[in-house]
Design a protein around this motif. Sequence first.
Motif, mmCIF file in Angstrom:
data_model
loop_
_atom_site.group_PDB
_atom_site.id
_atom_site.type_symbol
_atom_site.label_atom_id
_atom_site.label_comp_id
_atom_site.label_asym_id
_atom_site.label_seq_id
_atom_site.Cartn_x
_atom_site.Cartn_y
_atom_site.Cartn_z
ATOM 1 N N GLY A 269 14.921 47.536 -44.071
ATOM 2 C CA GLY A 269 14.002 48.132 -43.116
ATOM 3 C C GLY A 269 12.564 47.735 -43.317
ATOM 4 N N GLU A 270 12.255 47.038 -44.430
ATOM 5 C CA GLU A 270 10.869 46.651 -44.697
ATOM 6 C C GLU A 270 10.697 45.143 -44.841
ATOM 7 O OE1 GLU A 270 9.356 48.867 -48.015
ATOM 8 O OE2 GLU A 270 9.291 50.756 -46.884
ATOM 9 N N PHE A 271 11.528 44.487 -45.656
ATOM 10 C CA PHE A 271 11.433 43.037 -45.841
ATOM 11 C C PHE A 271 12.777 42.525 -46.351
ATOM 12 C CE2 PHE A 271 9.663 45.225 -49.531
ATOM 13 C CZ PHE A 271 10.427 44.725 -50.573
ATOM 14 N N ASP A 272 12.978 41.205 -46.192
ATOM 15 C CA ASP A 272 14.295 40.653 -46.486
ATOM 16 C C ASP A 272 14.159 39.261 -47.104
ATOM 17 O OD1 ASP A 272 17.234 40.548 -46.269
ATOM 18 O OD2 ASP A 272 16.843 39.011 -44.766
ATOM 19 N N ASP A 273 14.795 39.058 -48.250
ATOM 20 C CA ASP A 273 14.925 37.744 -48.882
ATOM 21 C C ASP A 273 13.571 37.068 -49.106
ATOM 22 O OD1 ASP A 273 16.394 35.697 -50.056
ATOM 23 O OD2 ASP A 273 16.601 34.589 -48.174
ATOM 24 N N VAL A 274 12.649 37.805 -49.697
ATOM 25 C CA VAL A 274 11.308 37.267 -49.970
ATOM 26 C C VAL A 274 11.324 36.531 -51.302
ATOM 27 C CG1 VAL A 274 8.907 37.873 -50.474
ATOM 28 C CG2 VAL A 274 10.138 39.019 -48.608
ATOM 29 N N SER A 275 10.891 35.272 -51.270
ATOM 30 C CA SER A 275 10.857 34.454 -52.488
ATOM 31 C C SER A 275 9.556 33.657 -52.535
ATOM 32 C CB SER A 275 12.038 33.475 -52.528
ATOM 33 O OG SER A 275 13.277 34.155 -52.508
ATOM 34 N N HIS A 473 6.381 37.227 -41.490
ATOM 35 C CA HIS A 473 6.559 37.779 -40.143
ATOM 36 C C HIS A 473 7.801 38.650 -40.144
ATOM 37 C CE1 HIS A 473 6.435 38.197 -35.833
ATOM 38 N NE2 HIS A 473 7.655 37.703 -35.708
ATOM 39 N N GLU A 474 7.593 39.918 -39.770
ATOM 40 C CA GLU A 474 8.693 40.884 -39.674
ATOM 41 C C GLU A 474 9.557 40.895 -40.932
ATOM 42 O OE1 GLU A 474 10.757 40.128 -36.026
ATOM 43 O OE2 GLU A 474 9.146 40.979 -34.800
ATOM 44 N N GLY A 475 8.887 40.916 -42.088
ATOM 45 C CA GLY A 475 9.577 41.077 -43.353
ATOM 46 C C GLY A 475 10.176 39.826 -43.947
ATOM 47 N N LYS A 476 9.919 38.679 -43.341
ATOM 48 C CA LYS A 476 10.476 37.428 -43.859
ATOM 49 C C LYS A 476 9.360 36.424 -44.139
ATOM 50 C CE LYS A 476 14.872 37.819 -41.317
ATOM 51 N NZ LYS A 476 15.741 37.944 -42.511
ATOM 52 N N VAL A 477 9.589 35.577 -45.143
ATOM 53 C CA VAL A 477 8.662 34.491 -45.432
ATOM 54 C C VAL A 477 8.970 33.340 -44.485
ATOM 55 C CG1 VAL A 477 7.931 32.785 -47.138
ATOM 56 C CG2 VAL A 477 8.384 35.142 -47.852
ATOM 57 N N LYS A 478 7.959 32.938 -43.700
ATOM 58 C CA LYS A 478 8.151 31.870 -42.719
ATOM 59 C C LYS A 478 7.708 30.508 -43.244
ATOM 60 C CE LYS A 478 9.509 33.031 -39.317
ATOM 61 N NZ LYS A 478 10.885 33.368 -38.881
ATOM 62 N N GLY A 479 6.983 30.496 -44.365
ATOM 63 C CA GLY A 479 6.535 29.235 -44.941
ATOM 64 C C GLY A 479 5.462 29.479 -45.977
ATOM 65 N N ILE A 480 5.221 28.489 -46.841
ATOM 66 C CA ILE A 480 4.183 28.594 -47.875
ATOM 67 C C ILE A 480 3.378 27.286 -47.858
ATOM 68 C CG2 ILE A 480 3.681 29.138 -50.290
ATOM 69 C CD1 ILE A 480 6.432 30.356 -50.555
ATOM 70 N N PRO A 481 2.494 27.101 -46.878
ATOM 71 C CA PRO A 481 1.716 25.865 -46.812
ATOM 72 C C PRO A 481 0.556 25.864 -47.815
ATOM 73 C CG PRO A 481 1.076 27.332 -45.043
ATOM 74 C CD PRO A 481 2.230 27.993 -45.736
ATOM 75 N N ALA A 482 0.093 24.668 -48.153
ATOM 76 C CA ALA A 482 -1.134 24.525 -48.941
ATOM 77 C C ALA A 482 -2.316 24.904 -48.062
ATOM 78 C CB ALA A 482 -1.275 23.099 -49.444
ATOM 79 N N ALA A 483 -3.274 25.661 -48.611
ATOM 80 C CA ALA A 483 -4.419 26.119 -47.819
ATOM 81 C C ALA A 483 -5.239 24.948 -47.293
ATOM 82 C CB ALA A 483 -5.292 27.040 -48.659
ATOM 83 N N ALA A 484 -5.344 23.880 -48.101
ATOM 84 C CA ALA A 484 -6.162 22.736 -47.703
ATOM 85 C C ALA A 484 -5.628 22.049 -46.460
ATOM 86 C CB ALA A 484 -6.255 21.746 -48.860
ATOM 87 N N ALA A 485 -4.325 22.188 -46.202
ATOM 88 C CA ALA A 485 -3.700 21.507 -45.060
ATOM 89 C C ALA A 485 -3.479 22.447 -43.881
ATOM 90 C CB ALA A 485 -2.369 20.895 -45.482
ATOM 91 N N ALA A 486 -3.920 23.708 -43.992
ATOM 92 C CA ALA A 486 -3.644 24.707 -42.961
ATOM 93 C C ALA A 486 -4.893 25.024 -42.152
ATOM 94 C CB ALA A 486 -3.099 25.985 -43.599
#
Length: 497
Positions: A269-275, A473-486
Amino acid sequence: MTHPIFEARDITKSYGVVHALKGVSIGIGAGEIHAIIGENGAGKSTLMSIFCGKIRPSSGTLHRDGEQVAFARPLDAQRAGISIAPQEINLVPDLTVAENIMLGAHETTGPAIDWRKTRRKALRHLLEIDESIDPASKVHRLSKAQQQLVQIARAAATLARILILDEPTAALTSRETEKLFSYVRRFRAEGGSVFYISHRLGEILELADRITVLRDGAHVGELDPKTTTKDEMVRQMAGRVVGRGNPAPHVGLEAREVVLKVDGLTRHGEFDDVSFELHRGEILGVSGLIGAGRTEVAKCIFGLTQADGGTVELFGERLDARRSPLDCIAKGLVYLPEERKQEGIFPLLSIAENMTMPSLDRFGGLLRMRTADMLREVDGFVERLRIKLGSPADPITSLSGGNQQKVIIGRWLMRNARVLIMDEPTRGIDVAAKFEIQNELRRFTDREGLSIVFISSELEEVLDVSDRIVVMHEGKVKGIPAAAAATQESLLQLAMS
């Protein structure tokens, strides 16, 4: 502005020898958004409190449509068409959203409250601001962002023609901010006027028709948002050039020790499969829209709530699934909560007591505390973190928001914390103090190997301070980009994909 519909002339407010406002004159025209900027303590909130009848000026006059008025209470200001949505949440938690919006302004049929009409009117004002909030929900079940939107709807429900919005987007992410901006622009198009206070200078430039700068309680200038810059706004606010950090990202993070590893963390109900992984000396940003689960993940890692699945490792050691915050603190992992005033400080205690609270056992003597040793260590962190204060014995509430946050950071560094999870650490803090905190955090990661999970709703800030960014987004990790490239656009696209 040719004919102001509301004007303050030579307003002064003194508390003993302290002058909160010094002869401030300011006005607003019909259909105008007038932004007020300044550092914490510049007098913005004091001036707005006078405008909405919460406090009375020591001297000076207020004028509505050319006639002098005096407000002895907020109801007087409301009758003059002035209403405020304050920075601090001021709702009744056990009442519904609709009841809060119409509090004191219920529709009646004869002597009785007509609840059907009242709820219908509340819904109309709520839909102007946000269509996703359930008007029948109890306020205490809402997020801070939703509560802020309800508070704005309540101000609008007074049918005010002059709205005062004090840090209205502090708890909002970009999508909710854009909804609010749309409402403010409609309000302006219909002839309404807005005094707008914010530390987010980008939105000031986007929204305002005129900018007034306050410094140390005095009016120091006006700026045109069409021609001014953020740097000029900061210089006017601070009275000096303030250096922005914009540090280069750390190099070779992948080769450094992993100090925190989160694998498949789930709480139904809060987050799912966060790594994700956090390396020594890294600042790992966490971004996402409201409801993304950022704070919920942070609290679960720290042991404030229990996960339904997944693991957390700290310095290579798997933490007990039933860990408590005390267990995490003992191992060097600390969570700094989003609500600094409610959950971060001890308002009745001094600066020194606030900083040393978790470390008091280190200063225990045979019969009494070794106060001199305690104050010596406090002084050391005051110097290292560049905290501006009168005396460590002063109450913590005497400090600005930025300096309070530095005291909280010093509290855990004194306790030898090696991993900090910081939830909205610069919310409600002026730009100059925000840059100082960002620079100090980078200095501690560079020189002392501190590792930080940095949660923020402000995309520009996440990009400025982070090495990498966990986008949720909605309790899931959608990506982990480098800040310099975002970019802000790429983070939003990732969050909404």
